[in-house]
Design a protein around this motif. Structure first.
Motif, PDB file in Angstrom:
ATOM      1  N   ALA A  82     -45.278   1.866  10.287  1.00 51.66           N
ATOM      2  CA  ALA A  82     -43.848   1.834  10.214  1.00 51.66           C
ATOM      3  C   ALA A  82     -43.083   0.636   9.558  1.00 51.66           C
ATOM      4  O   ALA A  82     -42.267   1.139   8.697  1.00 51.66           O
ATOM      5  CB  ALA A  82     -43.363   1.872  11.570  1.00 51.66           C
ATOM      6  N   ALA A  83     -43.485  -0.546   9.548  1.00 49.19           N
ATOM      7  CA  ALA A  83     -43.078  -1.514   8.794  1.00 49.19           C
ATOM      8  C   ALA A  83     -43.141  -1.494   7.259  1.00 49.19           C
ATOM      9  O   ALA A  83     -42.265  -1.376   6.604  1.00 49.19           O
ATOM     10  CB  ALA A  83     -43.358  -2.977   9.188  1.00 49.19           C
ATOM     11  N   ALA A  84     -44.352  -0.586   6.868  1.00 48.32           N
ATOM     12  CA  ALA A  84     -44.813  -0.569   5.348  1.00 48.32           C
ATOM     13  C   ALA A  84     -43.762   0.570   5.137  1.00 48.32           C
ATOM     14  O   ALA A  84     -43.292   0.636   4.040  1.00 48.32           O
ATOM     15  CB  ALA A  84     -46.127  -0.371   5.620  1.00 48.32           C
ATOM     16  N   ALA A  85     -43.575   1.617   6.090  1.00 47.21           N
ATOM     17  CA  ALA A  85     -42.901   2.894   5.649  1.00 47.21           C
ATOM     18  C   ALA A  85     -41.338   2.342   5.277  1.00 47.21           C
ATOM     19  O   ALA A  85     -40.785   2.660   4.577  1.00 47.21           O
ATOM     20  CB  ALA A  85     -42.646   3.790   6.703  1.00 47.21           C
ATOM     21  N   LEU A  86     -40.799   1.376   6.315  1.00 41.19           N
ATOM     22  CA  LEU A  86     -39.298   0.809   6.133  1.00 41.19           C
ATOM     23  C   LEU A  86     -39.410  -0.057   4.636  1.00 41.19           C
ATOM     24  O   LEU A  86     -38.328   0.303   4.107  1.00 41.19           O
ATOM     25  CB  LEU A  86     -38.764   0.049   7.159  1.00 41.19           C
ATOM     26  CG  LEU A  86     -38.583   0.880   8.512  1.00 41.19           C
ATOM     27  CD1 LEU A  86     -38.709  -0.083   9.745  1.00 41.19           C
ATOM     28  CD2 LEU A  86     -37.683   1.785   8.472  1.00 41.19           C
ATOM     29  N   MET A  87     -40.383  -0.745   4.386  1.00 38.97           N
ATOM     30  CA  MET A  87     -40.230  -1.417   3.199  1.00 38.97           C
ATOM     31  C   MET A  87     -40.322  -0.645   2.011  1.00 38.97           C
ATOM     32  O   MET A  87     -39.639  -0.797   0.972  1.00 38.97           O
ATOM     33  CB  MET A  87     -41.433  -2.497   3.172  1.00 38.97           C
ATOM     34  CG  MET A  87     -41.310  -3.491   2.133  1.00 38.97           C
ATOM     35  SD  MET A  87     -42.617  -4.981   2.372  1.00 38.97           S
ATOM     36  CE  MET A  87     -42.025  -5.790   3.627  1.00 38.97           C
ATOM     37  N   ILE A 131     -48.362  -6.243   5.301  1.00 35.91           N
ATOM     38  CA  ILE A 131     -47.360  -5.200   5.172  1.00 35.91           C
ATOM     39  C   ILE A 131     -46.880  -4.972   3.642  1.00 35.91           C
ATOM     40  O   ILE A 131     -46.605  -3.833   3.299  1.00 35.91           O
ATOM     41  CB  ILE A 131     -46.047  -5.608   6.037  1.00 35.91           C
ATOM     42  CG1 ILE A 131     -46.332  -5.477   7.524  1.00 35.91           C
ATOM     43  CG2 ILE A 131     -45.024  -4.429   5.904  1.00 35.91           C
ATOM     44  CD1 ILE A 131     -47.150  -4.576   8.049  1.00 35.91           C
ATOM     45  N   PRO A 132     -46.695  -5.999   2.954  1.00 37.42           N
ATOM     46  CA  PRO A 132     -46.604  -5.739   1.575  1.00 37.42           C
ATOM     47  C   PRO A 132     -47.461  -4.910   0.875  1.00 37.42           C
ATOM     48  O   PRO A 132     -47.275  -4.044   0.148  1.00 37.42           O
ATOM     49  CB  PRO A 132     -46.333  -7.228   1.160  1.00 37.42           C
ATOM     50  CG  PRO A 132     -45.819  -8.090   2.069  1.00 37.42           C
ATOM     51  CD  PRO A 132     -46.637  -7.509   3.321  1.00 37.42           C
ATOM     52  N   LEU A 133     -48.904  -5.312   1.062  1.00 40.60           N
ATOM     53  CA  LEU A 133     -49.956  -4.580   0.589  1.00 40.60           C
ATOM     54  C   LEU A 133     -49.908  -2.876   1.079  1.00 40.60           C
ATOM     55  O   LEU A 133     -49.901  -2.264  -0.050  1.00 40.60           O
ATOM     56  CB  LEU A 133     -51.148  -5.074   0.938  1.00 40.60           C
ATOM     57  CG  LEU A 133     -52.257  -4.140   0.484  1.00 40.60           C
ATOM     58  CD1 LEU A 133     -52.617  -4.155  -0.774  1.00 40.60           C
ATOM     59  CD2 LEU A 133     -53.626  -4.783   1.441  1.00 40.60           C
ATOM     60  N   LEU A 134     -49.518  -2.765   2.246  1.00 42.25           N
ATOM     61  CA  LEU A 134     -49.476  -1.522   2.549  1.00 42.25           C
ATOM     62  C   LEU A 134     -48.265  -0.532   2.031  1.00 42.25           C
ATOM     63  O   LEU A 134     -48.169   0.556   1.861  1.00 42.25           O
ATOM     64  CB  LEU A 134     -49.476  -1.380   4.126  1.00 42.25           C
ATOM     65  CG  LEU A 134     -50.362  -2.005   5.018  1.00 42.25           C
ATOM     66  CD1 LEU A 134     -50.276  -1.810   6.311  1.00 42.25           C
ATOM     67  CD2 LEU A 134     -51.864  -1.489   4.429  1.00 42.25           C
ATOM     68  N   SER A 135     -47.179  -1.444   1.949  1.00 42.27           N
ATOM     69  CA  SER A 135     -45.856  -0.877   1.291  1.00 42.27           C
ATOM     70  C   SER A 135     -46.165  -0.446  -0.107  1.00 42.27           C
ATOM     71  O   SER A 135     -45.564   0.749  -0.451  1.00 42.27           O
ATOM     72  CB  SER A 135     -44.756  -1.713   1.428  1.00 42.27           C
ATOM     73  OG  SER A 135     -43.646  -1.304   0.697  1.00 42.27           O
ATOM     74  N   LEU A 171     -41.664  -5.975  11.648  1.00 44.23           N
ATOM     75  CA  LEU A 171     -42.685  -6.613  10.536  1.00 44.23           C
ATOM     76  C   LEU A 171     -42.107  -6.243   9.040  1.00 44.23           C
ATOM     77  O   LEU A 171     -42.773  -6.829   8.096  1.00 44.23           O
ATOM     78  CB  LEU A 171     -44.046  -5.996  10.825  1.00 44.23           C
ATOM     79  CG  LEU A 171     -44.527  -6.519  12.174  1.00 44.23           C
ATOM     80  CD1 LEU A 171     -46.109  -5.969  12.272  1.00 44.23           C
ATOM     81  CD2 LEU A 171     -44.720  -8.150  12.411  1.00 44.23           C
ATOM     82  N   ALA A 172     -41.185  -5.590   9.099  1.00 42.86           N
ATOM     83  CA  ALA A 172     -40.525  -5.162   7.602  1.00 42.86           C
ATOM     84  C   ALA A 172     -39.761  -6.424   7.197  1.00 42.86           C
ATOM     85  O   ALA A 172     -39.452  -6.357   5.798  1.00 42.86           O
ATOM     86  CB  ALA A 172     -39.730  -3.715   7.657  1.00 42.86           C
ATOM     87  N   GLY A 173     -39.376  -7.206   7.966  1.00 42.57           N
ATOM     88  CA  GLY A 173     -38.771  -8.404   7.311  1.00 42.57           C
ATOM     89  C   GLY A 173     -37.255  -8.026   6.852  1.00 42.57           C
ATOM     90  O   GLY A 173     -36.585  -7.207   7.435  1.00 42.57           O
TER      91      GLY A 173
END
Length: 224
Positions: free
Chosen positions: A116-121, A82-86, A142-144
């Protein structure tokens, strides 16, 4: 109307995207696809077409390079990073802010599944740029901790028969301090293949983006 294949540079790779700006639009929506998908996702392209009818621009972006896609197909090593995608989404937001056709436009984020998690991050990292977020069958959990820093209004769209993901979305919603809603599509499963389900997703997403775009603007229609 502008419709073109674009190349978006990031620190690690150059990403391919499809940019559509149907005339003088008030905003552009950046799509973040889910695991194992791409900018060619039939579901995302259908949603994008509906947003065009509503008068919004879109950028559908491959979040992985061709080499990374091949690696991911064999190992699944990137799809849950997710950090990479964000970081890729943040780079795309910066690219949109520099492009002549989109630089004056606020951006919305439309994420599906892990996207969606990447979008929120990304929204948490760029609150001055993102005015609204929509999640379709997403994994906001998954956005933590980033989910607690999201300032933009968030719409979580989930299928009524996608029980596990619906539960995860309800739990994630409790951690959101930003304005938010959960929209349940009755009888729909995770990919919304049921008759009329994707159409409902696109309709409510378009309403969300347009409603909160108006809230973003100050007197005379200018950005607040």
């Amino acid at each position: 109307m502008i419709s073109e294949l674009v190349m978006v540079p990031t620190d690690e790779a150059v990403l391919t995207g499809d940019l559509v700006v149907p005339g003088h639009v008030p905003a552009v929506v950046l799509f973040a696809h889910g695991s194992g998908s791409s900018r060619l996702s039939v579901r995302n392209r259908a949603a994008a077409a509906e947003l065009h009818k509503a008068g919004l621009g879109t950028l559908l972006l491959d979040l992985l390079s061709e080499r990374e896609e091949r690696e991911d197909a064999a190992t699944a090593r990137h799809r849950f990073d997710i950090p990479l995608l964000s970081r890729r989404l943040v780079a795309a937001l910066e690219w949109l802010a520099q492009e002549p056709n989109t630089r004056d436009l606020p951006a919305g984020l439309f994420g599906a599944s892990t996207g969606a998690a990447a979008a929120l991050m990304a929204a948490a990292e760029r609150p001055e740029r993102v005015y609204a977020v929509v999640s379709r069958g997403g994994r906001p959990d998954l956005a933590g901790d980033a989910i607690e820093r999201v300032a933009a209004p968030v719409l979580l769209i989930v299928g009524g028969s996608d029980e596990a993901v619906l539960g995860l979305n309800r739990e994630a919603a409790e951690r959101l301090s930003a304005p938010h809603e959960i929209h349940v599509v009755p009888g729909a499963t995770h990919l919304f293949p049921e008759p009329g389900a994707l159409e409902e997703v696109a309709e409510v997403a378009g309403r969300w983006f347009l409603a909160h775009l108006k809230e973003r603007r100050g007197p005379g229609g200018r950005r607040a």
